[in-house]
Design an enzyme around this catalytic site. Structure first.
Site, PDB file in Angstrom:
ATOM      1  N   CYS A 118       0.841  -1.196   0.000  1.00 34.37           N
ATOM      2  CA  CYS A 118       0.000   0.000   0.000  1.00 34.37           C
ATOM      3  C   CYS A 118       0.885   1.258   0.000  1.00 34.37           C
ATOM      4  O   CYS A 118       0.682   2.183  -0.783  1.00 34.37           O
ATOM      5  CB  CYS A 118      -0.919  -0.020   1.216  1.00 34.37           C
ATOM      6  SG  CYS A 118      -2.143   1.284   1.252  1.00 34.37           S
ATOM      7  N   CYS A 119       1.897   1.277   0.871  1.00 39.11           N
ATOM      8  CA  CYS A 119       2.818   2.425   0.909  1.00 39.11           C
ATOM      9  C   CYS A 119       3.570   2.555  -0.410  1.00 39.11           C
ATOM     10  O   CYS A 119       3.836   3.673  -0.870  1.00 39.11           O
ATOM     11  CB  CYS A 119       3.835   2.270   2.044  1.00 39.11           C
ATOM     12  SG  CYS A 119       3.222   2.735   3.669  1.00 39.11           S
ATOM     13  N   CYS A 201      -0.982   8.366   7.522  1.00 42.21           N
ATOM     14  CA  CYS A 201      -2.338   8.049   7.080  1.00 42.21           C
ATOM     15  C   CYS A 201      -3.189   7.616   8.286  1.00 42.21           C
ATOM     16  O   CYS A 201      -2.688   6.942   9.200  1.00 42.21           O
ATOM     17  CB  CYS A 201      -2.303   6.918   6.070  1.00 42.21           C
ATOM     18  SG  CYS A 201      -1.467   7.333   4.541  1.00 42.21           S
ATOM     19  N   CYS A 204      -3.241   3.988   9.702  1.00 43.36           N
ATOM     20  CA  CYS A 204      -1.958   3.448  10.172  1.00 43.36           C
ATOM     21  C   CYS A 204      -1.316   4.319  11.239  1.00 43.36           C
ATOM     22  O   CYS A 204      -0.114   4.202  11.502  1.00 43.36           O
ATOM     23  CB  CYS A 204      -1.006   3.299   8.984  1.00 43.36           C
ATOM     24  SG  CYS A 204      -1.692   2.271   7.681  1.00 43.36           S
ATOM     25  N   CYS A 227       7.852   4.111   5.791  1.00 48.99           N
ATOM     26  CA  CYS A 227       7.009   3.982   4.603  1.00 48.99           C
ATOM     27  C   CYS A 227       7.775   3.456   3.412  1.00 48.99           C
ATOM     28  O   CYS A 227       7.196   3.100   2.394  1.00 48.99           O
ATOM     29  CB  CYS A 227       6.492   5.348   4.151  1.00 48.99           C
ATOM     30  SG  CYS A 227       5.991   6.465   5.399  1.00 48.99           S
TER      31      CYS A 227
HETATM   32 FE1  SF4 Z   1      -1.433   2.758   2.963  1.00 55.15          FE
HETATM   33 FE2  SF4 Z   1      -1.109   3.007   5.620  1.00 55.15          FE
HETATM   34 FE3  SF4 Z   1       0.978   3.287   3.934  1.00 55.15          FE
HETATM   35 FE4  SF4 Z   1      -0.935   5.138   4.055  1.00 55.15          FE
HETATM   36  S1  SF4 Z   1       0.539   4.572   5.696  1.00 55.15           S
HETATM   37  S2  SF4 Z   1      -0.031   4.346   2.223  1.00 55.15           S
HETATM   38  S3  SF4 Z   1      -2.800   3.846   4.375  1.00 55.15           S
HETATM   39  S4  SF4 Z   1      -0.226   1.401   4.351  1.00 55.15           S
END
Ligand code: SF4
Length: 231
Positions: A118-119, A201, A204, A227
């Protein structure tokens, strides 16, 4: 590696020595003088400290915000307030190719099942694409943020993104950071006042436990601590 990239890398290595003990103002003055319009300041919109310092060196500086689509409303509000407070800056919102809705439809809740991916999709790739337009970027990384950041230099070569990375407030303690906010009346994300010491985010980010470092609330309960932007 191209000749231009080799030159930039050499520049970073030399500046790393010359600016090892530079103040934040000196590091930013060097950045503005050396790179002109070819640098950008990263802001996570937890506060406007770095933006405030940067506009003193370059009033119309570009400011990078990773608009992941998962931010707290307060963070988006802080971004908008920063834009109003510093009208000469240009905010560059770096976004993923897919919307949050499309990503979740295709892969499900990656922030729970695979936060690294996701990151990568929502931070690492948009950052890399944006930084490709610049020769240097400025970050607010500080050595006290977390053990993984304890050796952060003022200037370094960023191997991942192939450009110079400047960390002007790397040596600042929490007390120095707080003093700058208080003495200059710097904008802060209202979540800081609620105990969020490192804001990312919304899905998280949690408040750190007493006695733990500021970033311990990020991806709490998982081994993940970064991240993929800085380490
Ligand atoms: Fe995705 Fe969490 Fe990374 Fe944001 S911090 S990009 S929601 S995994």
């Amino acid at each position: 590696m191209t000749t231009a990239t080799k030159d930039l890398k050499r520049l970073a290595e030399e500046a790393s020595v010359e600016l090892a003990d530079a103040t934040a103002a000196e590091a930013l003055a060097w950045t503005a003088e050396t790179f002109g319009d070819r640098f950008i300041v990263a802001a996570n919109m937890q506060d406007a400290v770095l933006v405030d310092l940067a506009v003193r060196a370059k009033p119309n500086v570009d400011v990078l915000f990773l608009e992941t689509g998962y931010h707290f409303a307060e963070t988006i509000g802080t971004r908008d307030a920063v834009e109003v407070t510093y009208p000469s800056i240009r905010i560059v919102n770096a976004e993923a190719e897919q919307s949050v809705a499309d990503q979740e439809a295709e892969f499900g809740p990656l922030n729970r099942t695979d936060p690294t991916r996701c990151c990568f999709l929502r931070k690492v790739v948009p950052l890399r694409k944006t930084l490709a337009n610049y020769d240097a970027w400025v970050t607010g990384v500080r050595r006290v943020d977390a053990p993984t950041r304890a050796n952060t230099p003022t200037v370094q070569w960023d191997d991942r993104n192939n450009l110079v990375k400047v960390n002007p407030i790397a040596p600042w303690t929490d007390e120095e950071f707080r003093a700058y906010i208080d003495s200059h009346g710097i904008l802060e994300n209202p979540l800081v006042g609620e105990g969020y010491l490192s804001i990312g985010c919304a899905p998280c980010t949690a408040k750190p436990l007493p006695g733990e470092d500021a970033r311990s609330g990020r991806w709490a309960g998982l081994a993940k601590t970064e991240c993929g932007l800085h380490g």
